[in-house]
Motif scaffolding. Structure first.
Motif, PDB file in Angstrom:
ATOM      1  N   MET A  59      53.418 -74.510 -59.257  1.00  0.00           N
ATOM      2  CA  MET A  59      54.238 -73.784 -60.220  1.00  0.00           C
ATOM      3  C   MET A  59      55.327 -72.978 -59.514  1.00  0.00           C
ATOM      4  O   MET A  59      56.498 -73.028 -59.899  1.00  0.00           O
ATOM      5  N   VAL A  60      54.929 -72.259 -58.458  1.00  0.00           N
ATOM      6  CA  VAL A  60      55.910 -71.457 -57.718  1.00  0.00           C
ATOM      7  C   VAL A  60      56.997 -72.363 -57.143  1.00  0.00           C
ATOM      8  O   VAL A  60      58.195 -72.052 -57.184  1.00  0.00           O
ATOM      9  N   LEU A  61      56.568 -73.548 -56.651  1.00  0.00           N
ATOM     10  CA  LEU A  61      57.528 -74.496 -56.097  1.00  0.00           C
ATOM     11  C   LEU A  61      58.539 -74.933 -57.150  1.00  0.00           C
ATOM     12  O   LEU A  61      59.757 -74.970 -56.897  1.00  0.00           O
ATOM     13  N   TYR A  62      58.041 -75.249 -58.352  1.00  0.00           N
ATOM     14  CA  TYR A  62      58.937 -75.645 -59.435  1.00  0.00           C
ATOM     15  C   TYR A  62      59.914 -74.519 -59.769  1.00  0.00           C
ATOM     16  O   TYR A  62      61.087 -74.758 -60.036  1.00  0.00           O
ATOM     17  N   ILE A  63      59.392 -73.280 -59.770  1.00  0.00           N
ATOM     18  CA  ILE A  63      60.268 -72.145 -60.087  1.00  0.00           C
ATOM     19  C   ILE A  63      61.386 -72.054 -59.051  1.00  0.00           C
ATOM     20  O   ILE A  63      62.560 -71.880 -59.393  1.00  0.00           O
ATOM     21  N   ILE A  66      48.282 -62.016 -58.376  1.00  0.00           N
ATOM     22  CA  ILE A  66      49.234 -61.985 -57.261  1.00  0.00           C
ATOM     23  C   ILE A  66      50.451 -62.852 -57.581  1.00  0.00           C
ATOM     24  O   ILE A  66      51.594 -62.458 -57.328  1.00  0.00           O
ATOM     25  N   THR A  67      50.211 -64.022 -58.183  1.00  0.00           N
ATOM     26  CA  THR A  67      51.346 -64.874 -58.560  1.00  0.00           C
ATOM     27  C   THR A  67      52.280 -64.136 -59.506  1.00  0.00           C
ATOM     28  O   THR A  67      53.504 -64.118 -59.317  1.00  0.00           O
ATOM     29  N   THR A  68      51.694 -63.504 -60.544  1.00  0.00           N
ATOM     30  CA  THR A  68      52.510 -62.770 -61.510  1.00  0.00           C
ATOM     31  C   THR A  68      53.330 -61.681 -60.840  1.00  0.00           C
ATOM     32  O   THR A  68      54.526 -61.545 -61.074  1.00  0.00           O
ATOM     33  N   GLY A  95      49.502 -71.097 -67.273  1.00  0.00           N
ATOM     34  CA  GLY A  95      49.802 -70.501 -68.573  1.00  0.00           C
ATOM     35  C   GLY A  95      49.666 -68.994 -68.544  1.00  0.00           C
ATOM     36  O   GLY A  95      50.542 -68.260 -68.994  1.00  0.00           O
ATOM     37  N   LEU A  96      48.557 -68.530 -67.964  1.00  0.00           N
ATOM     38  CA  LEU A  96      48.309 -67.091 -67.972  1.00  0.00           C
ATOM     39  C   LEU A  96      49.302 -66.363 -67.065  1.00  0.00           C
ATOM     40  O   LEU A  96      49.830 -65.308 -67.427  1.00  0.00           O
ATOM     41  N   ALA A  97      49.573 -66.954 -65.895  1.00  0.00           N
ATOM     42  CA  ALA A  97      50.521 -66.311 -64.981  1.00  0.00           C
ATOM     43  C   ALA A  97      51.889 -66.186 -65.648  1.00  0.00           C
ATOM     44  O   ALA A  97      52.546 -65.141 -65.552  1.00  0.00           O
ATOM     45  N   LEU A  98      52.309 -67.225 -66.364  1.00  0.00           N
ATOM     46  CA  LEU A  98      53.593 -67.156 -67.069  1.00  0.00           C
ATOM     47  C   LEU A  98      53.547 -66.103 -68.174  1.00  0.00           C
ATOM     48  O   LEU A  98      54.484 -65.321 -68.345  1.00  0.00           O
TER      49      LEU A  98
END
Lengths: 339, 296
Positions: A19-23, B98-100, B160-163
């Motif tokens: 996901m981070v890569l896509y962003i 952490i991602t968020t 989904g949740l991170a977004l």
């Protein structure tokens, strides 16, 4: 039931990493697009700031503007669990939804206006206790004394503990037989209280929990404000013969206003929107501790009336918007920000 | 030496002039008593959680008020670590949080700079919009987010949740960071430009390093917000092995199978690091709350 294994860790990292890569990829494409369109074709002098913002603009559009406009659209449908795919979208359905919000029970029994009144009552009770309790403790702490740091640290505990843990723990403490309040009451020979079965006491229970949670924040903010008032002011007032009360009214309160106003407004918005406390303490069948936001959640996810909930959400948003504009009018909060 | 003496003197004179001057011993006693009672009220419910977590399995419900129960045992702790998916929940929370926090920080740091330094078309409505989003309760957005997540098959996924968490973290981060950038004088970048640095180089090599405290605060805020959230996780996650820890401990206290021992032990394990971090950083957190309003 699952456990933490190496496989799980790798899967998580793969999913989030991609996901981070896509962003990042998307951001690069957007940057190039803005650079070419604005910079090369239109030769705008604002190319750089728009390049700085484009990723956030894109994200906010997808994540906030799109869901909100989708919610507006939902408000004009009859979507529910039964009509999840085959819903109808029409003006009449929308008017019907908005009419239902005000005329029919939002959940099973409680209607909109009692709910609004209860939310305002809930907000008023909590904020008054937060501010007065926080003020009292801050004044006591604002002096040289032994153990000041220790008191301060211990008093901040309710704020420091994750809210959901505190709320669930309090819910356990409102147990009729084993909760500590009722145990103490029984030990001193009084009647235990029906926290979960009586509508009145259930609401009181929610208030107790939220007051306990909210006082430390106000205390810390007010203490910070008190400490920034120079002591010389009080000395001068003393020389002029002002009493303690006059000093409080004419020095402390006015000098505390810039700190207190935003804190109180934040407190009002947080309490108005508080979800965890009324939802968790709630004895659900009673519907007497529900405030607007918890009723909204339950209408959507317990009764699955999505179209109706969307209309209900619009109404709540308008109420909040009115409160917010009053706040901005009073404090002129945006004046400095625009410069 | 001279100045040192002077500060010492003012310290002493401040001590005598402090608001406690002239307090009688009796008044001091009363103040201490009130504060001790307040402290007991503040920490007793927390101590009760510790007490429940230490109770042996057959006596979870008891009317005893003792903090350390008789024959205390660590069985509840053993149970949640080895017999419940508690560690998995913690991992889920940590990964998503952490991602968020990073997404929020990266998107916000550059756009807040644009808001702070350029007067581009759409700036005022943009700021007003960011402020408005702060007033929207999370409970209001869950309906459309849930339905959209179902349509895009993001239910039961970390993505989904991170977004969903980034929804509230990005505008808030922009708001706070813009307030901080405003306090950094523009002369710094102008000097850098005279020395031949490009505008981007000035931002990355001067402004960003200077903003480390604000960036840390924003990261911490976003982290705390997502780490402690129950509501969004409740609608986005339905499989038990995808749960974040707030959902997990909520199931322990559920209406149908109450497991107070597991609830209490899990709560203590989560709360202790969070509270240590919070108490340690509370000074910064509070200054962070007011960062955005310094000018307002």
């Amino acid at each position: 039931m699952g456990f933490l294994t190496a496989e799980v860790v790798i899967n998580t990292l793969r999913e989030l990493g991609s996901m981070v890569l896509y962003i990042i990829l998307g951001t690069i494409i957007l940057e190039i697009l803005v650079y070419v369109v604005l910079g090369k074709i239109f030769k705008s002098k604002y190319t750089l700031p728009y390049m700085l913002m484009i990723a956030a603009i894109f994200g906010i559009t997808i994540l906030i503007i799109y869901p909100i406009s989708y919610e507006v659209r939902l408000a004009f449908t009859n979507m529910s669990l039964r009509h999840f795919r085959s819903y109808t979208l029409s003006w009449t359905q929308g008017l019907k939804n908005f009419g239902l919000v005000f005329s029919e029970p939002v959940l099973k029994q409680v209607k909109f206006f009692p709910l609004l009144f209860r939310t305002l009552l809930w907000t008023a009770i909590n904020v008054v206790f937060h501010v007065s309790g926080g003020f009292g403790l801050a004044i006591l702490l604002n002096r040289q004394m032994r153990g000041r740091g220790l008191y301060r640290t211990l008093l901040v505990f309710p704020w420091a503990i994750p809210q959901i843990i505190a709320v669930l723990a309090w819910k356990g403490e409102f147990h009729y037989e084993y909760g500590f309040i009722n145990v103490i009451l029984t030990n001193v020979g009084m009647q235990p209280i029906q926290w979960m079965a009586s509508p009145f006491w259930n609401f009181v229970a929610a208030c107790i929990t939220n007051i306990w949670l909210g006082i430390p924040f106000m205390m810390i903010i007010i203490l910070g404000g008190l400490q920034s008032i120079p002591l010389e002011f009080y000395d001068a007032a003393e020389i002029d013969g002002a009493s303690r009360w006059q000093q409080f009214r004419n020095i402390t309160l006015p000098l505390l206003k810039p700190v207190l106003t935003p804190a109180v407004v934040l407190g009002i918005i947080w309490t108005f929107n508080n979800f965890n406390v009324p939802y968790m303490i709630n004895a659900n069948e009673l519907e007497t501790t529900d405030i607007l936001v918890t009723a909204l959640f339950r209408a959507a996810f317990e009764y699955h009336r999505y179209g109706f909930s969307a209309a209900f959400a619009m109404v709540i948003f308008i109420i909040l918007f009115v409160i917010a504009s009053i706040y901005i009018r009073i404090t002129q909060g945006l004046k400095g920000v625009y410069e | 030496m001279n100045t040192k003496n002077k500060t010492k003197q003012t310290n002493i004179s401040q001590f005598f002039k402090s608001p406690s001057r002239g307090d009688s011993p009796f008044k001091r006693l009363i103040i201490h008593l009130i504060l001790i009672v307040a402290c007991v009220i503040a920490i007793y419910p927390v101590l009760r959680i510790i007490s429940v977590s230490l109770r042996p399995g057959d006596r979870l419900l008891s009317t005893s008020l003792a903090i350390i129960p008789k024959d205390a045992s660590l069985y509840s702790y053993y149970r949640i670590i080895f017999e419940k998916p508690f560690l998995l929940w913690l991992w889920n929370s940590l990964a998503i949080t952490i991602t968020t926090a990073f997404i929020g920080l990266i998107l916000a740091s550059t756009s807040a700079y644009a808001f702070s330094r350029w007067n581009f078309p759409g700036r005022k409505p943009g700021l007003f919009f960011l402020l408005t989003t702060q007033m929207i309760p999370a409970a209001m957005l869950v309906v459309p987010i849930y339905i959209l997540a179902v349509k895009f098959q993001l239910i039961n996924s970390y993505r989904g949740l991170a977004l969903a968490y980034s929804v509230s973290s990005v505008p808030f981060s922009i708001w706070i960071l813009k307030g901080y950038y405003d306090t950094i004088p523009r002369e710094l970048e102008e000097a850098a430009k005279i020395d031949g640095a490009s505008e981007m180089a000035a931002f990355f090599r001067i402004i960003l390093p200077l903003s480390t405290p604000a960036l840390a605060i924003v990261f911490l805020f976003n982290f705390m917000m997502a780490w402690n959230d129950w509501l969004m996780a409740r609608i986005m996650l339905q499989r038990e092995n995808m749960f974040t820890w707030p959902l997990g401990i909520w199931t322990f206290s559920g209406q149908f199978r109450v497991e107070w021992g597991s609830f209490a032990a899990a709560s203590i394990l989560v709360a202790v690091p969070v509270m240590v971090l919070f108490l340690y950083s509370s000074k910064w957190l509070i200054s962070g709350l007011t960062l955005g309003s310094v000018k307002g």
